[in-house]
Design an enzyme around this catalytic site. Sequence first.
Site, PDB file in Angstrom:
ATOM      1  N   HIS A  25       7.655   6.187   6.226  1.00  0.00           N
ATOM      2  CA  HIS A  25       6.377   5.465   6.222  1.00  0.00           C
ATOM      3  C   HIS A  25       5.234   6.419   6.549  1.00  0.00           C
ATOM      4  CE1 HIS A  25       7.724   1.017   6.784  1.00  0.00           C
ATOM      5  NE2 HIS A  25       8.542   1.668   5.995  1.00  0.00           N
ATOM      6  N   TYR A 150      13.948  -6.681  13.225  1.00  0.00           N
ATOM      7  CA  TYR A 150      14.101  -5.793  12.055  1.00  0.00           C
ATOM      8  C   TYR A 150      14.078  -4.350  12.555  1.00  0.00           C
ATOM      9  CZ  TYR A 150      13.334  -4.501   7.103  1.00  0.00           C
ATOM     10  OH  TYR A 150      13.437  -4.003   5.828  1.00  0.00           O
ATOM     11  N   LYS A 199      17.656  -1.670   8.940  1.00  0.00           N
ATOM     12  CA  LYS A 199      17.306  -0.972   7.705  1.00  0.00           C
ATOM     13  C   LYS A 199      18.161   0.281   7.640  1.00  0.00           C
ATOM     14  CE  LYS A 199      14.832  -1.640   5.037  1.00  0.00           C
ATOM     15  NZ  LYS A 199      15.020  -2.243   3.711  1.00  0.00           N
ATOM     16  N   ASN A 284      16.534  -8.297  -2.339  1.00  0.00           N
ATOM     17  CA  ASN A 284      15.131  -8.367  -2.724  1.00  0.00           C
ATOM     18  C   ASN A 284      14.845  -7.271  -3.747  1.00  0.00           C
ATOM     19  OD1 ASN A 284      15.111  -6.820   0.160  1.00  0.00           O
ATOM     20  ND2 ASN A 284      13.622  -5.875  -1.205  1.00  0.00           N
ATOM     21  N   HIS A 335      12.110 -11.734   2.822  1.00  0.00           N
ATOM     22  CA  HIS A 335      11.841 -10.299   2.876  1.00  0.00           C
ATOM     23  C   HIS A 335      10.473 -10.041   3.521  1.00  0.00           C
ATOM     24  CE1 HIS A 335       9.476  -7.157   0.728  1.00  0.00           C
ATOM     25  NE2 HIS A 335      10.549  -6.408   0.907  1.00  0.00           N
TER      26      HIS A 335
END
Length: 440
Positions: A25, A150, A199, A284, A335
């Site tokens: 990110h 998450y 993740k 997704n 999502h």
Amino acid sequence: MRISELKLHPIAVADGPLRSSYGLHAPYALRTIVEIKTTDGITGISETYGGDRPLAAIEAVRSRVVGMDPFQLAGFWQYLSAQAEQDKADAAGGRSQTWLVPGENPLDQHTRTFAAIEVACLDAIGKALGRPLCDLVGGKVRDRVPFSAYLFYKHAGAGGMGADVRKDDEYGEIMTPDAVVRSCKQMIAKYGFKEVKLKGGVVPPDEEIAAIKALRVELGPKIPLRIDPNCAWSVDTSVRVGRELKAELCDGGYLEDPCAGMDGMAEVRRRLLAEGNDTPLASNVATTCFPHVPEAKRTDGVQIVLSDPHYWGGIRNQQKLSDLCEVLGLGMSMHSNNHLGVSLMTMAHAAAVCPALTYACDTHYPWQTEIDEVVVGGRIKFDEGSVVIPDKPGLGVELDYDQVARGRERYDKLPYRKRDDEAEMQKHVDPNWKRILPRW
Ligand code: GKR
Ligand code: MG
């Protein structure tokens, strides 16, 4: 009531160095706050993807939106659906959703644009009628919407740049099973989440298997677990991970997008079922629009469809997806991408009106901070891991214009206008890094 004004506020939101199979990110996630004003002096808001393309797509419908009656959403849907052919042409020859980050697929450009306007219209209508948004589309089937913890692998640091660089966040570096467990305990202690998503697709599969097993040992069987490597694994690796994590994922959790494509997912499913392993596969990536859903059923490649009002086309399409999932006997979850409070409330209202959505929704919200929140009153509170649907008109939140201006100022200073996790990886972690699918 007519829409008299459409305002778009591009903003940048500090984001930590989170990892995924896409890469890293950037120091800021890009979002757009959409604001409509009506002839009766009411303001409706929504939040959507950020950067040049989403902005240009909404700009392109400005003349259709201004002057429109916000109640006339079906006609606006019809108008935008006519652009689906153009979207297909734009997508032709380009990379598939497997390669694109969410919010980037030209195929669902029109549904994303529709959602951004639809939610702002529903917010305005709710405010005009004095009713919560969920009441406008049939009312809520749940008062509280559960979200999941998450978890991400991440490097030390907390995003921001230049004078706005943030000190390390409370989670620090997360690259080992122990750190994954630590971050999970921190997140659960702070928000009360009762389901957990990791993740994956970042470190070799055996390390991610170890992380999930460590989470199970720490949390016990009452907390369902899911892992999502965003297609980083081959079919063989996906089957192996599914086998090794059978006990951990089967119990109310799921295996999300282990490999690319509906055919790959279907093969993973067939091979796991042949071993007596009924771990559901969620997606997704293989399922991102309505035509994919019957295909998911026919091939049995996906058992749980991940909805998202931002790209499935808003609240009412989210409800249609819930109906379709019910008819086809598919599960439904939600999502997320990096977002602020306007999106969180949109997701909460969307989930509250979908009977088929029985899993805790994803949210990136814990990775953002108070400093960047754009809603009046600051961060939305979680109660035992859930967002309680407020009894307030519309979405139940208002914009803090100073905060929006602050986000805009940061956006204006940024050298980038789209998410590029591969470039960020090359800049900060490994100059030779490439997204390889499957990597393992
Ligand atoms: O934020 O890096 C991320 C996620 O990988 C996100 O982009 C995904 O869209 O959360 C998402 C997912 O479930 O695939
Ligand atoms: Mg996913």
